[in-house]
Design a protein around this motif. Structure first.
Motif, PDB file in Angstrom:
ATOM      1  N   SER A 365       0.821  -1.205   0.000  1.00 20.51           N
ATOM      2  CA  SER A 365       0.000   0.000   0.000  1.00 20.51           C
ATOM      3  C   SER A 365       0.861   1.263   0.000  1.00 20.51           C
ATOM      4  O   SER A 365       2.001   1.270   0.481  1.00 20.51           O
ATOM      5  N   HIS A 366       0.282   2.327  -0.528  1.00 23.18           N
ATOM      6  CA  HIS A 366       0.902   3.653  -0.483  1.00 23.18           C
ATOM      7  C   HIS A 366       0.118   4.492   0.518  1.00 23.18           C
ATOM      8  O   HIS A 366      -1.092   4.673   0.387  1.00 23.18           O
ATOM      9  N   PHE A 367       0.822   5.021   1.561  1.00 24.73           N
ATOM     10  CA  PHE A 367       0.181   5.783   2.631  1.00 24.73           C
ATOM     11  C   PHE A 367       0.788   7.171   2.655  1.00 24.73           C
ATOM     12  O   PHE A 367       1.967   7.347   2.929  1.00 24.73           O
ATOM     13  N   GLU A 368      -0.022   8.178   2.346  1.00 19.58           N
ATOM     14  CA  GLU A 368       0.449   9.557   2.311  1.00 19.58           C
ATOM     15  C   GLU A 368      -0.570  10.424   3.044  1.00 19.58           C
ATOM     16  O   GLU A 368      -1.460  11.027   2.432  1.00 19.58           O
ATOM     17  N   PRO A 369      -0.466  10.497   4.394  1.00 20.53           N
ATOM     18  CA  PRO A 369      -1.476  11.241   5.159  1.00 20.53           C
ATOM     19  C   PRO A 369      -1.559  12.706   4.760  1.00 20.53           C
ATOM     20  O   PRO A 369      -2.631  13.297   4.798  1.00 20.53           O
ATOM     21  N   VAL A 370      -0.432  13.293   4.402  1.00 21.54           N
ATOM     22  CA  VAL A 370      -0.421  14.669   3.904  1.00 21.54           C
ATOM     23  C   VAL A 370       0.079  14.620   2.466  1.00 21.54           C
ATOM     24  O   VAL A 370       1.261  14.386   2.216  1.00 21.54           O
ATOM     25  N   LEU A 371      -0.827  14.800   1.550  1.00 20.95           N
ATOM     26  CA  LEU A 371      -0.487  14.672   0.129  1.00 20.95           C
ATOM     27  C   LEU A 371       0.481  15.766  -0.285  1.00 20.95           C
ATOM     28  O   LEU A 371       0.210  16.963  -0.109  1.00 20.95           O
ATOM     29  N   ASP A 372       1.612  15.356  -0.800  1.00 17.29           N
ATOM     30  CA  ASP A 372       2.661  16.289  -1.202  1.00 17.29           C
ATOM     31  C   ASP A 372       2.401  16.760  -2.630  1.00 17.29           C
ATOM     32  O   ASP A 372       2.524  15.982  -3.592  1.00 17.29           O
ATOM     33  N   THR A 373       2.017  18.015  -2.777  1.00 21.92           N
ATOM     34  CA  THR A 373       1.752  18.582  -4.107  1.00 21.92           C
ATOM     35  C   THR A 373       2.807  19.616  -4.494  1.00 21.92           C
ATOM     36  O   THR A 373       2.600  20.380  -5.429  1.00 21.92           O
ATOM     37  N   SER A 374       3.916  19.641  -3.789  1.00 19.26           N
ATOM     38  CA  SER A 374       4.956  20.619  -4.086  1.00 19.26           C
ATOM     39  C   SER A 374       5.663  20.266  -5.393  1.00 19.26           C
ATOM     40  O   SER A 374       5.595  19.125  -5.866  1.00 19.26           O
ATOM     41  N   PRO A 375       6.348  21.241  -5.996  1.00 20.92           N
ATOM     42  CA  PRO A 375       7.088  20.950  -7.243  1.00 20.92           C
ATOM     43  C   PRO A 375       8.132  19.862  -7.029  1.00 20.92           C
ATOM     44  O   PRO A 375       8.707  19.727  -5.950  1.00 20.92           O
ATOM     45  N   HIS A 395      -6.235  16.191   0.098  1.00 21.91           N
ATOM     46  CA  HIS A 395      -5.082  16.449   0.952  1.00 21.91           C
ATOM     47  C   HIS A 395      -4.522  15.196   1.624  1.00 21.91           C
ATOM     48  O   HIS A 395      -3.471  15.258   2.268  1.00 21.91           O
ATOM     49  N   SER A 396      -5.205  14.054   1.500  1.00 21.75           N
ATOM     50  CA  SER A 396      -4.715  12.831   2.138  1.00 21.75           C
ATOM     51  C   SER A 396      -5.029  11.650   1.230  1.00 21.75           C
ATOM     52  O   SER A 396      -6.122  11.581   0.642  1.00 21.75           O
ATOM     53  N   LEU A 397      -4.074  10.702   1.105  1.00 23.10           N
ATOM     54  CA  LEU A 397      -4.180   9.664   0.074  1.00 23.10           C
ATOM     55  C   LEU A 397      -3.756   8.300   0.614  1.00 23.10           C
ATOM     56  O   LEU A 397      -2.770   8.186   1.351  1.00 23.10           O
ATOM     57  N   ILE A 398      -4.540   7.279   0.248  1.00 23.81           N
ATOM     58  CA  ILE A 398      -4.181   5.881   0.473  1.00 23.81           C
ATOM     59  C   ILE A 398      -4.442   5.130  -0.827  1.00 23.81           C
ATOM     60  O   ILE A 398      -5.511   5.278  -1.430  1.00 23.81           O
ATOM     61  N   VAL A 399      -3.483   4.337  -1.280  1.00 21.61           N
ATOM     62  CA  VAL A 399      -3.653   3.475  -2.451  1.00 21.61           C
ATOM     63  C   VAL A 399      -3.384   2.044  -2.000  1.00 21.61           C
ATOM     64  O   VAL A 399      -2.293   1.739  -1.508  1.00 21.61           O
ATOM     65  N   VAL A 400      -4.373   1.175  -2.161  1.00 19.93           N
ATOM     66  CA  VAL A 400      -4.290  -0.202  -1.675  1.00 19.93           C
ATOM     67  C   VAL A 400      -4.316  -1.149  -2.870  1.00 19.93           C
ATOM     68  O   VAL A 400      -5.170  -1.006  -3.751  1.00 19.93           O
ATOM     69  N   PRO A 401      -3.397  -2.123  -2.941  1.00 21.44           N
ATOM     70  CA  PRO A 401      -3.466  -3.103  -4.031  1.00 21.44           C
ATOM     71  C   PRO A 401      -4.616  -4.076  -3.814  1.00 21.44           C
ATOM     72  O   PRO A 401      -4.900  -4.481  -2.676  1.00 21.44           O
ATOM     73  N   LEU A 402      -5.274  -4.442  -4.888  1.00 19.29           N
ATOM     74  CA  LEU A 402      -6.322  -5.458  -4.852  1.00 19.29           C
ATOM     75  C   LEU A 402      -5.728  -6.731  -5.430  1.00 19.29           C
ATOM     76  O   LEU A 402      -5.421  -6.799  -6.627  1.00 19.29           O
ATOM     77  N   GLN A 403      -5.530  -7.738  -4.599  1.00 17.05           N
ATOM     78  CA  GLN A 403      -4.870  -8.953  -5.040  1.00 17.05           C
ATOM     79  C   GLN A 403      -5.519 -10.160  -4.382  1.00 17.05           C
ATOM     80  O   GLN A 403      -5.961 -10.109  -3.238  1.00 17.05           O
TER      81      GLN A 403
END
Length: 839
Positions: A365-375, A395-403
């Motif tokens: 999984s990808h866990f990014e509690p504070v989404l980084d939108t900087s250059p 502003h907050s993101l989770i990406v979970v693999p489906l497997q």
């Protein structure tokens, strides 16, 4: 008063006295707004001497907003001439701000004006002062089970009570004066600090933000519900943030179990991939996220909608964007889905360096509690997503693999927008649990869809693409594969042209579902067509078919210890003769046909049911039915008339009502019958056709074959009885030539005479009983000679100068087709000559 010491005089509960003892610094502000009194305690608290303050505007003591002081709200307070208590940020002599708790009381002057007595204390001193009322307040704050803490504008901790210290696990001496991230270098600390910064910037409180901290002891982890709100000074400027936290470890676990329990009932209710993906998205919004997408790889067939879409591997890609997924489900707290760049069913493009491709490759999984939108991030290569993130406040993101079962099916993306709280580790665990549950359902749906698609493709390739009833009948047919868990079945139908302008109608149903059933259906259909070429009566054809299936099953069983047939099914076989308007029918465990008269009356003839094909009992019987011109023969599979709501008798009654419509085309009647019979509403006795009914997927395959009978005109058939005399051959030739000339087929007279003479000669030489010649003209010319003998003629090659054996060889060379069939009175030998177009 430029240098007096002491506290405010006792003016009641709002003016100082015993209740005001915590306010240790005292000053006096004159009616004109200048400082006229300043104590030693005030000097120590603010870092300014009396000489630097007295005689100057009091507004200059406030921290400026921009480049100038902001005394406006203070002037408004002075106009009210009432005591008040509030907070303010005073500019320290060293330049930084000091947050003070103030108590301001009016004092009358001799000239009728009003001076103001100001008592002040540092915030931490005020909250822990020993005065009677203040002591009660301090005890309430210190002993409260709710954790309380105050943070200044730089998000440094100013004060916290004992509950907050215990929850946080960081000693008070290490906490005061520091930020959260200075005492804890964790993602959780960064997420909490991001929430506090957002609250400080926007003034919008955040309620019930879940945080996980290691409690004292180090092993168990506590989950705390935290609420944050901004503290504003009397001038309206923000001074800091107040945090309130409650231990909800037990309730969070219960809430998580409740969410997973709800997911168990709402995800995977069908074996449809798209529906399952949408269920996952719907469950997670808004329980976990504000916006959720479910994107699947090409290894997962999405169903009937995207099947015609271009495969992802064939779509154009660039160095910045490649088609990796196809959108299968999406949900948002906003009905218009402003966050989604792609609708359901379309290809989803992502940069190679994006979190989505990394999750697909790493299976983590990808866990990014504070989404980084900087250059400098991956969003530089994805301007469309960057614009959507900025526009919707992601502003907050989770990406979970489906497997599942070692296969990565895609990714589920969870995003927060309106919910200001970033995702926590607990949210990540919940998202992964939801993804794991959905993955199993998606994999089951994927396997079902793949098998069903293959079975449908096989079945459709084996079913006839074009049906023609020739001169005998008008044809219409429908086939609806089932959509329930068992998958596509083995229903099939066929229309087979037979000699003499006749036609065979057949509908069958193979036991079982899936690819095996479709393959068995193909074998049965091929076998029936092969047997139909032998022109056998219906009962004998079914007996031969039964015997063939038994032999095939025994061969497939091999050396196994059982002999139960592995192939079985039901079948109805009917032959219609447009010359005699006779329909001969036999059943093999199949529902009886429906006969619809031209005036709309429906009859289900009482026929011997027979046994299913594959049992080896060969118990079949043919029945002849005489039909009026324009009658409709309806053959169907049991899926049309059987359901869980009603037995087959009720289904037959409904079918009879649906077929009784008159004045409609055969195609329209076919559509109306299927629509009526596949409605899932129970039909009570006497129900009126056409009432509103709720439709649903059929519980079994549905096959329907309708045939409207035709008859040949009297001038299309000529029949002659011949004497058993050699002279009958010349008579047959003469009658044939005369009839063909009357039909405008004189150009075929010579060929037809040769064929007829050979057929009649064989009947006179080898047959018995009356010899009859029948000529039939429809799309071809059929010459039939019948006699009472049951021996079947065979084509043989004559040897040497032998005079026998040349007749059928001649017929075979002259006719386009020829053959023989048995009848109740003997046999018929026939030959067919094609007619030129327009004849």
């Amino acid at each position: 008063m430029a240098g007096f010491d002491g506290v405010a005089p006792d003016r009641g509960p709002h003016a100082g006295g015993p209740t005001a003892k915590p306010f240790v610094a005292v000053g006096v502000i004159g009616a004109d707004g200048t400082v006229v009194g300043w104590t030693k305690a005030a000097e120590g608290l603010v870092g300014r001497r009396a000489d630097d303050v007295v005689g100057r505007p009091a507004g200059r003591l406030l921290m400026p907003s921009g480049a100038s002081p902001a005394p406006g709200p203070w002037a408004a307070r002075a106009g009210e001439r009432e005591p008040w208590t509030g907070m303010a940020e005073i500019r320290h002599g060293e330049g930084h701000g000091v947050t003070l708790l103030l108590h301001v009381s009016p004092m009358s002057t001799g000239n009728g004006g009003t001076d103001w007595l100001v008592s002040a204390a540092a915030l931490s001193d005020a909250l822990s002062s020993p005065g009677p009322a203040a002591a009660a307040e301090a005890a309430l704050l210190a002993r409260s089970p709710i954790g309380l803490s105050f943070w200044d504008r730089a998000l440094r901790c100013v004060w916290l009570n004992g509950a907050a210290e215990a929850q946080d696990g960081v000693p008070r001496r290490e906490r005061l004066g520091r930020r959260v991230t200075e005492t804890r270098d964790t993602g959780e600390a960064a997420a909490v600090e991001a929430v506090m910064e957002r609250v400080l910037d926007t003034g919008v409180p955040v309620v019930d933000h879940a945080s996980r901290w290691i409690v004292p002891g180090g092993i168990p982890q506590g989950v705390f519900s935290c609420s944050y709100f901004r503290l504003d000074g009397e001038d309206g400027r923000p001074l800091g943030v107040c945090a309130m936290s409650v231990d909800v470890s037990g309730s969070w676990a219960r809430e998580r179990l409740a969410v997973l329990g709800e997911a168990g009932t709402r995800i995977g209710t069908t074996l449809d991939v798209m529906h399952t993906a949408q269920e996952l998205a719907d469950v997670a919004v808004p329980l976990l996220a504000d916006y959720v997408t479910v994107d699947l790889s090409d290894s997962v067939p999405l169903g009937s909608e995207p099947l015609g879409s271009e495969p992802l591997g064939r779509l154009a890609s660039t160095a910045q964007s490649i088609p990796v997924f196809r959108r299968a489900g999406v949900a948002s707290i906003h009905p218009a889905l402003p966050e989604s760049l792609w609708p359901v069913g379309e290809a989803v493009f992502v940069p190679p360096s994006s979190p989505f491709t990394k999750v697909l490759a790493s299976r983590t999984s990808h866990f990014e509690p504070v989404l980084d939108t900087s250059p400098g991030t991956w969003l530089d290569n994805d301007p469309d997503r960057a614009r959507a993130i900025a526009a919707t406040g992601m502003h907050s993101l989770i990406v979970v693999p489906l497997q599942a079962r070692g296969t990565v099916l895609g990714v589920a993306v969870f995003v927060r927008t309106e919910n200001l709280a970033p995702f926590t580790r607990d949210d990540l665990l919940l998202a992964e649990d939801l993804g794991a549950r959905a993955s199993l359902s998606l994999d089951n749906a994927r396997r079902y869809t793949q098998e069903r698609t293959a079975a449908l493709a096989l079945q459709r390739s084996l079913l006839p693409r074009f049906l023609s009833g020739g001169s005998a009948v008008e044809i219409a047919s429908r086939y609806l594969p089932t959509d329930v868990r068992e998958g596509v079945g083995g229903d099939w139908f066929d229309v087979i042209p037979l000699p003499g302008a006749r036609v065979a109608l057949v509908v069958g149903d193979v036991v079982g579902h899936g690819i095996a059933a479709a393959a068995t259906m193909g074998q049965l259909r091929t076998a029936v067509r092969t047997l139909a070429d032998m022109d056998l009566p219906p009962d004998e054809l079914l007996a031969r078919l039964d015997e063939l299936i038994v032999h095939l099953s025994e061969g497939d069983a091999g050396d196994m210890d059982f002999t139960t047939p592995v192939m079985s099914g039901t079948c109805v076989y009917a032959v219609y003769d447009p010359v005699g308007r006779c329909c001969t029918v036999a059943l093999a465990g199949h529902p009886p046909p429906a006969i619809v008269s031209p005036d709309g009356r429906v009859m289900f003839p009482d026929l011997p049911a027979g046994t299913p094909i594959g049992l080896g009992l060969a118990s079949f019987e043919s029945v002849e039915l005489e039909l009026a011109p324009g009658s409709v023969i309806a053959l169907y599979s049991d899926g049309l008339v059987e359901s869980r709501e009603a037995d087959i008798d009720a289904g037959l009654a409904r079918l009879g009502t649906a077929l009784s419509r008159t004045g409609t085309s055969l195609e329209n009647l076919c559509d109306e019958v299927v629509a009526t019979m596949t409605a899932r509403t129970a039909w009570p006795a006497g129900a009126v056709l056409g009432r509103a009914a709720t439709t649903a997927p059929s519980e079994d395959d549905v096959a329907l074959l309708l045939a409207r009978t035709r008859t040949l005109d009297a001038d299309q058939v000529a029949s002659f009885d011949l004497r058993r005399d050699p002279a009958a051959v010349a008579d047959a030739r003469s009658r044939t030539a005369d009839r063909l000339r009357s039909w405008g087929l004189g150009h075929l007279a010579d060929t037809a005479q040769l064929v007829v003479s050979e057929l009649v000669t064989n009947a006179l030489r080898y047959g018995t009983g009356t010899v009859r010649l029948r000529l039939i003209r429809h799309h071809s010319l059929v010459c039939e000679v019948s006699d009472a003998d049951t021996s079947t003629p065979r084509l043989r090659r004559p040897r040497g100068l032998s005079e026998s054996g040349w007749g059928l060889l001649l017929v075979s060379s002259l006719a386009d087709r020829w053959g023989s069939r048995l009848t109740a009175d003997g046999k018929i030998v026939w030959a067919e000559l094609e007619l030129p177009p327009g004849s």
